[in-house]
Each structure stands twice: as structure tokens, then as C-alpha cells.
Design a protein around this motif. Structure first.
Motif, PDB file in Angstrom:
ATOM      1  N   ARG A  20      -1.888  -0.476   8.532  1.00  0.00           N
ATOM      2  CA  ARG A  20      -2.220  -1.038   7.220  1.00  0.00           C
ATOM      3  C   ARG A  20      -0.984  -1.666   6.576  1.00  0.00           C
ATOM      4  NH1 ARG A  20      -6.752   1.305   4.716  1.00  0.00           N
ATOM      5  NH2 ARG A  20      -6.218  -0.007   2.922  1.00  0.00           N
ATOM      6  N   MET A  21       0.146  -0.993   6.700  1.00  0.00           N
ATOM      7  CA  MET A  21       1.383  -1.530   6.142  1.00  0.00           C
ATOM      8  C   MET A  21       1.793  -2.815   6.845  1.00  0.00           C
ATOM      9  SD  MET A  21       3.445   2.086   5.707  1.00  0.00           S
ATOM     10  CE  MET A  21       5.039   1.285   5.423  1.00  0.00           C
ATOM     11  N   ASP A  36      11.266  -0.029  -9.174  1.00  0.00           N
ATOM     12  CA  ASP A  36      11.565   0.866  -8.057  1.00  0.00           C
ATOM     13  C   ASP A  36      10.743   2.138  -8.211  1.00  0.00           C
ATOM     14  OD1 ASP A  36      12.624   2.429  -6.059  1.00  0.00           O
ATOM     15  OD2 ASP A  36      14.553   2.755  -7.052  1.00  0.00           O
ATOM     16  N   ASN A  37       9.908   2.442  -7.222  1.00  0.00           N
ATOM     17  CA  ASN A  37       9.101   3.651  -7.296  1.00  0.00           C
ATOM     18  C   ASN A  37       9.477   4.656  -6.210  1.00  0.00           C
ATOM     19  OD1 ASN A  37       7.256   5.419  -8.342  1.00  0.00           O
ATOM     20  ND2 ASN A  37       5.470   4.455  -7.401  1.00  0.00           N
ATOM     21  N   THR A  56       8.765   5.967   2.294  1.00  0.00           N
ATOM     22  CA  THR A  56       8.057   6.579   1.168  1.00  0.00           C
ATOM     23  C   THR A  56       6.582   6.202   1.201  1.00  0.00           C
ATOM     24  OG1 THR A  56      10.060   6.494  -0.194  1.00  0.00           O
ATOM     25  CG2 THR A  56       7.965   6.753  -1.339  1.00  0.00           C
ATOM     26  N   GLN A  57       6.315   4.922   1.466  1.00  0.00           N
ATOM     27  CA  GLN A  57       4.922   4.482   1.561  1.00  0.00           C
ATOM     28  C   GLN A  57       4.189   5.256   2.653  1.00  0.00           C
ATOM     29  OE1 GLN A  57       6.409   0.019   1.518  1.00  0.00           O
ATOM     30  NE2 GLN A  57       4.179   0.049   1.388  1.00  0.00           N
ATOM     31  N   ILE A  79       0.841  -1.183   0.000  1.00  0.00           N
ATOM     32  CA  ILE A  79       0.000   0.000   0.000  1.00  0.00           C
ATOM     33  C   ILE A  79       0.888   1.249   0.000  1.00  0.00           C
ATOM     34  CG2 ILE A  79      -0.173  -0.041   2.539  1.00  0.00           C
ATOM     35  CD1 ILE A  79      -3.019   1.089   2.221  1.00  0.00           C
ATOM     36  N   GLY A  80       0.579   2.167  -0.901  1.00  0.00           N
ATOM     37  CA  GLY A  80       1.364   3.388  -0.993  1.00  0.00           C
ATOM     38  C   GLY A  80       2.618   3.263  -1.833  1.00  0.00           C
ATOM     39  N   ALA A  81       2.851   2.099  -2.436  1.00  0.00           N
ATOM     40  CA  ALA A  81       4.057   1.912  -3.247  1.00  0.00           C
ATOM     41  C   ALA A  81       3.921   2.540  -4.636  1.00  0.00           C
ATOM     42  CB  ALA A  81       4.395   0.431  -3.382  1.00  0.00           C
TER      43      ALA A  81
END
Length: 206
Positions: free
Chosen positions: A155-156, A174-175, A136-137, A10-12
Motif C-alpha cells: 500500500r505504501m 512532522d508526525n 513509523t508508517q 497512509i499511516g502518516a
């Protein structure tokens, strides 16, 4: 046809990657979106959910009250299993129908958030993992989605670890990079996937 499983924490930034792949020509099958469609008002799926959980899970407009249902099932593993028993077969049927409608040389990307957690990697020819540093996430979830930091961390923590996702990856994107760099990387990945799809079709015809 090449079946690609796309996943990430999540968030990636998995949704951005899936959008870019569609721009290149991928056929996208979004498990989350289909899960919403199969319990839309008037569907057998919604009727089955109401039969199992009662009309209290309906919003005033007759749609599914997702927060209400979530508060029921995520605190009770048996109730969650009951919901999954309704929704997962419907999602599977719809996903297969969309896949079968795709061209023989298509790159079909299945966007599956819990691919790692549910052990689904063997279902796909290629697994693509969108990876980002946990910091980052967390920043994206708090700053862009408006989550509180404790909620975002919870959540993570409920998902697979970064290391577990990378273990099943055939390709890692890679984001933790600027959008232009992400576009360049996705273009590289697309070229590889398209070549694989072409080779599979040629092999099937021989």
C-alpha cells in the motif's frame, strides 16, 4: 476563504491532524467520506455503479460491497477508470457545494489522500503535508490497523514517495512526535492559516 489541501502517506496520521484542525475551527471536506456518501444506498451514484458493474457489487443489505468492487477495479485499469468517471464528478460537486456554504473568512481543509499522485496541488491556496518516517508508517499500519507487513508495504509503495509529497508542500507537519508535540505544531499551523484567510478576505474587500 482559504482553500487548504491536506495530504500525507497512509499511516502518516493525516486523520489526526485533520481532527485537530477542526477543533481549531477549520471546515473539513473529507474526500474519502464524500466518496462513500455519494454511493450510499438510494443514491444516483450507487445506481450508476450497479449499472456499470452489475448487482454482484452489492452486499446483502443493498449497500456497496467495497471489497468486492475493489477486487474488480484494482486489477483492471479500464474498470478503475470507469468507476472514477462515476464517482469523481459526484465527489467534486459535493465538495464544491460544501465549500460554497462556508463563511468568507473560513479555512476550508480538503482532506485528499491522493493529492500528490493526482497533481492536485494547484487547486489549493496552501498544501499541508503530514509527514512521517516510512518505518513509523509501517508500524502504525501493522500494529494499529492490523495489516500484514507485505500488504502494508504494498500500500505504501503504491503511493507517492515521501520526497514527492514534500516537494509540493507549503507546510510540513512532522508526525514522528508525541501527541502533545503534534498538537503544538498543529496549533502553530492553524494560526498561520487563519492569518492567511483573514488577509485574503481583507484584500478581497479593498
Amino acid at each position: 476563504m482559504l482553500k487548504v489541501g491536506l495530504t500525507g502517506g497512509i499511516g502518516a496520521g493525516k486523520s489526526e491532524v485533520s481532527r485537530l484542525l477542526v477543533e481549531h475551527g477549520a471546515v473539513l471536506i473529507d474526500a474519502d467520506r464524500i466518496a462513500r456518501e455519494v454511493v450510499a444506498p438510494g443514491t444516483p451514484g450507487l445506481a450508476a455503479v450497479v449499472a456499470s458493474f452489475g448487482e454482484d457489487v452489492l452486499a446483502g443489505d443493498g449497500s456497496l460491497d467495497r471489497p468486492k468492487l475493489g477486487s474488480i477495479v484494482f486489477a483492471d485499469p479500464e474498470r478503475l477508470a470507469a468507476l472514477n468517471a462515476i464517482v469523481h464528478p459526484l465527489v467534486g460537486d459535493r465538495s464544491r457545494a460544501l465549500e460554497e456554504a462556508a463563511d468568507d473568512d473560513a479555512v476550508v481543509v480538503h482532506d485528499v489522500p491522493l493529492l500528490t499522485e493526482n497533481g492536485l496541488a494547484p487547486l489549493y491556496d496552501v498544501v499541508v503535508v503530514v509527514d512521517a518516517d516510512p518505518a513509523t508508517q509501517l508500524d502504525r499500519l501493522v500494529r494499529l490497523r492490523g495489516m500484514t507487513e507485505p500488504d502494508a508495504r504494498a500500500r505504501m509503495a503504491a503511493q507517492a514517495t515521501r520526497e514527492q509529497r514534500r516537494e509540493i508542500a507549503d507546510v510540513v507537519i512532522d508526525n514522528d512526535v508525541p501527541l502533545d508535540e503534534l498538537r503544538r505544531r498543529v496549533a502553530e499551523v492553524w494560526t498561520e492559516l487563519a492569518h492567511r484567510a483573514h488577509d485574503r478576505r481583507r484584500t478581497a474587500q479593498e
